[in-house]
Design a protein around this motif. Structure first.
Motif, PDB file in Angstrom:
ATOM      1  N   ARG A  83       0.631  -1.540  -0.077  1.00 42.57           N
ATOM      2  CA  ARG A  83       0.098   0.086   0.010  1.00 42.57           C
ATOM      3  C   ARG A  83       1.133   1.257   0.068  1.00 42.57           C
ATOM      4  NH1 ARG A  83      -2.933  -3.384  -0.723  1.00 42.57           N
ATOM      5  NH2 ARG A  83      -4.691  -4.036  -0.219  1.00 42.57           N
ATOM      6  N   MET A  84       0.600   2.561  -1.021  1.00 42.45           N
ATOM      7  CA  MET A  84       1.566   3.633  -0.907  1.00 42.45           C
ATOM      8  C   MET A  84       0.566   4.867   0.506  1.00 42.45           C
ATOM      9  SD  MET A  84       3.122   4.548  -3.530  1.00 42.45           S
ATOM     10  CE  MET A  84       1.758   5.187  -5.004  1.00 42.45           C
ATOM     11  N   ALA A  85       0.887   5.049   1.044  1.00 47.22           N
ATOM     12  CA  ALA A  85       0.078   5.910   2.008  1.00 47.22           C
ATOM     13  C   ALA A  85      -0.253   7.709   0.545  1.00 47.22           C
ATOM     14  CB  ALA A  85       0.546   6.613   2.964  1.00 47.22           C
ATOM     15  N   SER A  88       2.123   9.804   0.545  1.00 46.66           N
ATOM     16  CA  SER A  88       3.323   8.854   0.193  1.00 46.66           C
ATOM     17  C   SER A  88       4.200   9.677  -1.112  1.00 46.66           C
ATOM     18  CB  SER A  88       3.375   7.833  -0.149  1.00 46.66           C
ATOM     19  OG  SER A  88       2.375   7.373  -0.956  1.00 46.66           O
ATOM     20  N   VAL A  89       2.761  10.156  -2.038  1.00 51.67           N
ATOM     21  CA  VAL A  89       3.507  10.966  -3.100  1.00 51.67           C
ATOM     22  C   VAL A  89       2.899  12.800  -3.560  1.00 51.67           C
ATOM     23  CG1 VAL A  89       3.384   8.625  -4.708  1.00 51.67           C
ATOM     24  CG2 VAL A  89       1.253   9.688  -4.103  1.00 51.67           C
ATOM     25  N   PHE A  90       3.627  13.233  -4.249  1.00 51.05           N
ATOM     26  CA  PHE A  90       3.078  14.596  -4.467  1.00 51.05           C
ATOM     27  C   PHE A  90       1.652  15.049  -4.578  1.00 51.05           C
ATOM     28  CE2 PHE A  90       3.328  18.679  -6.635  1.00 51.05           C
ATOM     29  CZ  PHE A  90       3.955  19.948  -5.739  1.00 51.05           C
ATOM     30  N   GLU A  91       1.410  14.318  -6.230  1.00 50.99           N
ATOM     31  CA  GLU A  91      -0.338  14.659  -6.400  1.00 50.99           C
ATOM     32  C   GLU A  91      -1.112  13.896  -5.229  1.00 50.99           C
ATOM     33  OE1 GLU A  91       0.297  12.584 -10.118  1.00 50.99           O
ATOM     34  OE2 GLU A  91       1.942  13.683 -10.147  1.00 50.99           O
ATOM     35  N   ARG A  92      -2.507  13.808  -5.512  1.00 57.85           N
ATOM     36  CA  ARG A  92      -2.879  13.216  -4.744  1.00 57.85           C
ATOM     37  C   ARG A  92      -3.688  11.659  -4.336  1.00 57.85           C
ATOM     38  NH1 ARG A  92      -7.624  11.737  -3.503  1.00 57.85           N
ATOM     39  NH2 ARG A  92      -8.925  11.540  -0.971  1.00 57.85           N
ATOM     40  N   ARG A  99      -5.453  -0.491  -8.925  1.00 51.45           N
ATOM     41  CA  ARG A  99      -4.957  -1.470  -9.932  1.00 51.45           C
ATOM     42  C   ARG A  99      -3.109  -1.506  -9.587  1.00 51.45           C
ATOM     43  NH1 ARG A  99      -6.552  -1.218 -15.661  1.00 51.45           N
ATOM     44  NH2 ARG A  99      -4.714   0.192 -15.831  1.00 51.45           N
ATOM     45  N   ARG A 100      -2.904  -0.547  -9.310  1.00 52.82           N
ATOM     46  CA  ARG A 100      -1.352  -0.742  -9.088  1.00 52.82           C
ATOM     47  C   ARG A 100      -1.038  -1.728  -8.053  1.00 52.82           C
ATOM     48  NH1 ARG A 100       2.244   2.545  -6.100  1.00 52.82           N
ATOM     49  NH2 ARG A 100       4.288   2.644  -7.477  1.00 52.82           N
ATOM     50  N   GLU A 101      -1.560  -1.171  -6.764  1.00 50.33           N
ATOM     51  CA  GLU A 101      -1.432  -1.799  -5.930  1.00 50.33           C
ATOM     52  C   GLU A 101      -1.336  -3.286  -5.617  1.00 50.33           C
ATOM     53  OE1 GLU A 101      -3.342   1.778  -3.990  1.00 50.33           O
ATOM     54  OE2 GLU A 101      -1.630   1.958  -2.301  1.00 50.33           O
ATOM     55  N   GLU A 103      -1.620  -4.877  -8.717  1.00 53.62           N
ATOM     56  CA  GLU A 103       0.147  -5.237  -9.223  1.00 53.62           C
ATOM     57  C   GLU A 103       0.998  -5.670  -8.599  1.00 53.62           C
ATOM     58  OE1 GLU A 103       0.851  -3.595 -12.959  1.00 53.62           O
ATOM     59  OE2 GLU A 103       2.611  -4.556 -12.422  1.00 53.62           O
ATOM     60  N   ILE A 104       1.525  -4.510  -8.167  1.00 56.24           N
ATOM     61  CA  ILE A 104       2.395  -4.871  -7.214  1.00 56.24           C
ATOM     62  C   ILE A 104       2.946  -5.942  -6.205  1.00 56.24           C
ATOM     63  CG2 ILE A 104       4.546  -3.897  -6.164  1.00 56.24           C
ATOM     64  CD1 ILE A 104       3.992  -1.075  -7.412  1.00 56.24           C
ATOM     65  N   SER A 105       1.732  -6.000  -5.270  1.00 59.36           N
ATOM     66  CA  SER A 105       1.289  -7.200  -4.480  1.00 59.36           C
ATOM     67  C   SER A 105       1.602  -8.554  -4.687  1.00 59.36           C
ATOM     68  CB  SER A 105       0.330  -6.771  -3.944  1.00 59.36           C
ATOM     69  OG  SER A 105      -0.420  -5.732  -2.637  1.00 59.36           O
ATOM     70  N   ASP A 134       6.818   6.997   1.642  1.00 63.15           N
ATOM     71  CA  ASP A 134       7.333   7.837   0.835  1.00 63.15           C
ATOM     72  C   ASP A 134       7.726   7.420  -0.076  1.00 63.15           C
ATOM     73  OD1 ASP A 134       8.063  10.839   0.463  1.00 63.15           O
ATOM     74  OD2 ASP A 134       9.290  11.219   2.384  1.00 63.15           O
ATOM     75  N   ALA A 135       7.244   7.694  -1.194  1.00 66.99           N
ATOM     76  CA  ALA A 135       7.626   7.437  -2.672  1.00 66.99           C
ATOM     77  C   ALA A 135       8.671   7.766  -3.878  1.00 66.99           C
ATOM     78  CB  ALA A 135       6.299   6.785  -3.431  1.00 66.99           C
ATOM     79  N   ASP A 136       9.209   7.584  -4.216  1.00 68.19           N
ATOM     80  CA  ASP A 136      10.307   8.638  -5.064  1.00 68.19           C
ATOM     81  C   ASP A 136      11.119   7.878  -6.070  1.00 68.19           C
ATOM     82  OD1 ASP A 136      11.467  10.793  -6.447  1.00 68.19           O
ATOM     83  OD2 ASP A 136      12.901  10.405  -5.225  1.00 68.19           O
ATOM     84  N   GLY A 137       9.956   6.416  -6.759  1.00 69.64           N
ATOM     85  CA  GLY A 137      10.683   5.264  -8.082  1.00 69.64           C
ATOM     86  C   GLY A 137      11.397   3.999  -7.188  1.00 69.64           C
ATOM     87  N   GLY A 138      10.614   3.348  -7.773  1.00 72.87           N
ATOM     88  CA  GLY A 138      11.617   1.964  -7.452  1.00 72.87           C
ATOM     89  C   GLY A 138      11.266   1.652  -5.728  1.00 72.87           C
ATOM     90  N   THR A 139       9.507   1.423  -5.839  1.00 76.21           N
ATOM     91  CA  THR A 139       9.432   1.051  -4.630  1.00 76.21           C
ATOM     92  C   THR A 139       8.785  -0.471  -4.488  1.00 76.21           C
ATOM     93  OG1 THR A 139       7.099   1.312  -5.257  1.00 76.21           O
ATOM     94  CG2 THR A 139       8.524   3.749  -3.601  1.00 76.21           C
ATOM     95  N   ARG A 140       8.369  -0.630  -5.872  1.00 73.46           N
ATOM     96  CA  ARG A 140       7.869  -2.366  -5.834  1.00 73.46           C
ATOM     97  C   ARG A 140       9.527  -3.615  -5.730  1.00 73.46           C
ATOM     98  NH1 ARG A 140       5.379  -3.211 -11.389  1.00 73.46           N
ATOM     99  NH2 ARG A 140       5.245  -0.740 -10.683  1.00 73.46           N
ATOM    100  N   CYS A 141      11.382  -2.682  -6.194  1.00 77.49           N
ATOM    101  CA  CYS A 141      11.422  -3.582  -5.417  1.00 77.49           C
ATOM    102  C   CYS A 141      12.068  -2.823  -4.555  1.00 77.49           C
ATOM    103  CB  CYS A 141      13.049  -2.590  -6.450  1.00 77.49           C
ATOM    104  SG  CYS A 141      12.954  -2.936  -8.601  1.00 77.49           S
ATOM    105  N   GLU A 182      13.314   9.732 -12.615  1.00 80.32           N
ATOM    106  CA  GLU A 182      14.492   8.920 -14.247  1.00 80.32           C
ATOM    107  C   GLU A 182      13.109   8.285 -14.491  1.00 80.32           C
ATOM    108  OE1 GLU A 182      18.479   9.627 -12.309  1.00 80.32           O
ATOM    109  OE2 GLU A 182      17.613   7.703 -11.463  1.00 80.32           O
ATOM    110  N   ASP A 183      12.513   7.581 -13.787  1.00 75.90           N
ATOM    111  CA  ASP A 183      11.363   6.256 -14.241  1.00 75.90           C
ATOM    112  C   ASP A 183      10.482   6.733 -15.129  1.00 75.90           C
ATOM    113  OD1 ASP A 183       8.552   4.735 -14.002  1.00 75.90           O
ATOM    114  OD2 ASP A 183      10.019   3.805 -12.562  1.00 75.90           O
ATOM    115  N   LYS A 184      10.229   7.950 -14.731  1.00 69.57           N
ATOM    116  CA  LYS A 184       9.360   9.179 -15.578  1.00 69.57           C
ATOM    117  C   LYS A 184       9.747   9.133 -17.043  1.00 69.57           C
ATOM    118  CE  LYS A 184       5.610   9.443 -12.162  1.00 69.57           C
ATOM    119  NZ  LYS A 184       5.732   9.043 -11.340  1.00 69.57           N
ATOM    120  N   ALA A 185      10.500  10.110 -17.033  1.00 68.65           N
ATOM    121  CA  ALA A 185      11.298  10.635 -17.828  1.00 68.65           C
ATOM    122  C   ALA A 185      12.697  10.055 -18.942  1.00 68.65           C
ATOM    123  CB  ALA A 185      11.580  11.911 -17.721  1.00 68.65           C
TER     124      ALA A 185
END
Ligand code: ADP
Length: 253
Positions: A83-85, A88-92, A99-101, A103-105, A134-141, A182-185
Motif C-alpha cells: 500500500r502507498m500512504a 507518499s506522493v506529491f499528487e493526491r 489496480r497498481r497496488e 499488481e505490485i502486491s 514516502d515514494a520516489d521511484g523503485g518502490t516495488r523493488c 528517471e522512471d517517469k522521464a
C-alpha cells in the motif's frame, strides 16, 4: 520541492558535470538504510530508507487463513499487501487500494514465494503488510527487499534472502536504481529481483526501449547492485543480534 510538476519533466536527466540530477554516477545506487524489529506487534518487521523512499514491512504467520476458502490443504500461502500512504506522493493518491497496488502486491508475492518452504505449513498463511510512507521511484523493488528482510526477522525458514533493484536507460545512457523522475522521464525501466539460493531472477519487468546488448549490460549492472543491496540486508539482520549481545554483555559487567 518535487522535480515533476503537472507531469512536466525536465528536458535533460544529466547535469552539466555529467552526473545524474541527484548527483549520482550512472551505476551508483541511492543511499540505503535498513533496520529490523521495528514493529512490536508483528512477528517480524523491517524499515527501509532508500533515497527518498521510506517503507515499512510487517510479517505475521504462519496463522489461520481468513477468508477460510483461500486456505490450501497441502501447503501454506503467502499473502502480500503493498500500500502507498495518501501522503507518499506529491499528487493526491486515492486512499483505496488501486489496480497498481494490487499488481505490485502480486509481483512481490511471486518474488518471495520461491524462497519459502510453504509445503511445510499446510492450511496456514504468511501475511506481509507493506506500507510506503514516502515514494520516489523503485518502490516495488525496495518493498520486495524490505519484505524479505521482515520475513527473515520473523524467523520464517527461508532458502535465502531476496534483493531487488531497477536498472534502465535515461538520455541514451544505462543507469542503475532509477529515481522517480528517471522512471517517469527515462527511456527504459527494468525492475529485477534475485533469489540468492539459486541466483535466479524472480522478477524481470521491462518498460521502454533498449537493444539486446544494452539489456545484457543492464542485467550485469543489476547483478552488481543486487550484491551491494544483499550486503546491506545482511548487515541489518546481524546488527539486531549484535545489539542484543552488547546489551547482554553490558548487563553482565
Ligand atoms: P515503482 O515505485 O515500483 O517504480 P511505478 O513505476 O508505478 O512503481 O511508479 C514510479 C513512481 O511514481 C513511484 O515510486 C512514485 O514515486 C510515483 N507514483 C506511483 N503511483 C503514484 C500515484 N498514484 N500518484 C503519484 N505518484 C505516483
Amino acid at each position: 520541492m518535487p522535480l515533476i510538476i503537472n507531469d512536466v519533466y525536465p528536458k535533460k536527466l544529466f547535469r552539466e558535470d555529467g552526473k545524474r540530477l541527484d548527483g549520482r554516477e550512472n551505476n551508483e545506487i541511492r543511499p540505503i538504510k535498513m533496520k529490523v524489529g521495528v514493529i512490536s506487534n508483528a512477528d517480524g518487521s523491517a524499515y527501509l530508507e532508500w533515497g527518498n523512499n521510506k517503507i515499512y514491512a510487517a510479517v505475521y504467520g504462519p496463522r489461520e487463513v481468513h477468508p477460510h476458502h483461500l486456505a490450501k490443504p497441502d501447503k501454506g500461502i503467502l499473502r502480500v499487501f503493498y500500500r502507498m500512504a495518501t501522503f507518499s506522493v506529491f499528487e493526491r493518491k486515492r486512499p483505496a487500494p488501486g489496480r497498481r497496488e494490487k499488481e505490485i502486491s502480486m509481483i512481490i508475492t511471486d518474488c518471495l514465494e520461491p524462497v519459502l518452504f510453504l509445503e511445510l505449513y499446510p492450511g496456514t498463511a504468511f501475511e506481509v503488510f507493506i506500507e510506503v510512507m514516502d515514494a520516489d521511484g523503485g518502490t516495488r523493488c525496495a518493498s520486495t527487499t524490505v519484505a524479505a528482510l521482515a520475513l527473515a526477522d520473523a524467523g520464517v525458514p527461508m532458502r535465502s534472502l531476496v534483493s531487488a533493484v531497477a536498472v534502465g536507460k535515461i538520455d541514451g545512457q544505462l543507469i542503475t536504481d532509477l529515481s522517480g523522475i528517471e522512471d517517469k522521464a527515462g527511456e527504459a525501466d527494468l525492475p529485477c529481483a534475485i533469489t540468492w539460493f539459486n541466483e535466479e531472477l524472480s522478477l524481470l519487468q521491462f518498460d521502454g526501449d533498449m537493444d539486446l546488448d544494452e539489456l545484457n549490460e543492464s542485467l550485469a549492472n543489476a547483478k552488481t547492485a543486487l550484491n551491494e543491496i544483499l550486503q546491506i540486508q545482511l548487515k541489518a539482520l546481524k546488527s539486531k543480534y549484535t545489539t542484543i549481545l552488547e546489551e547482554q554483555e553490558g548487563g553482565e559487567s
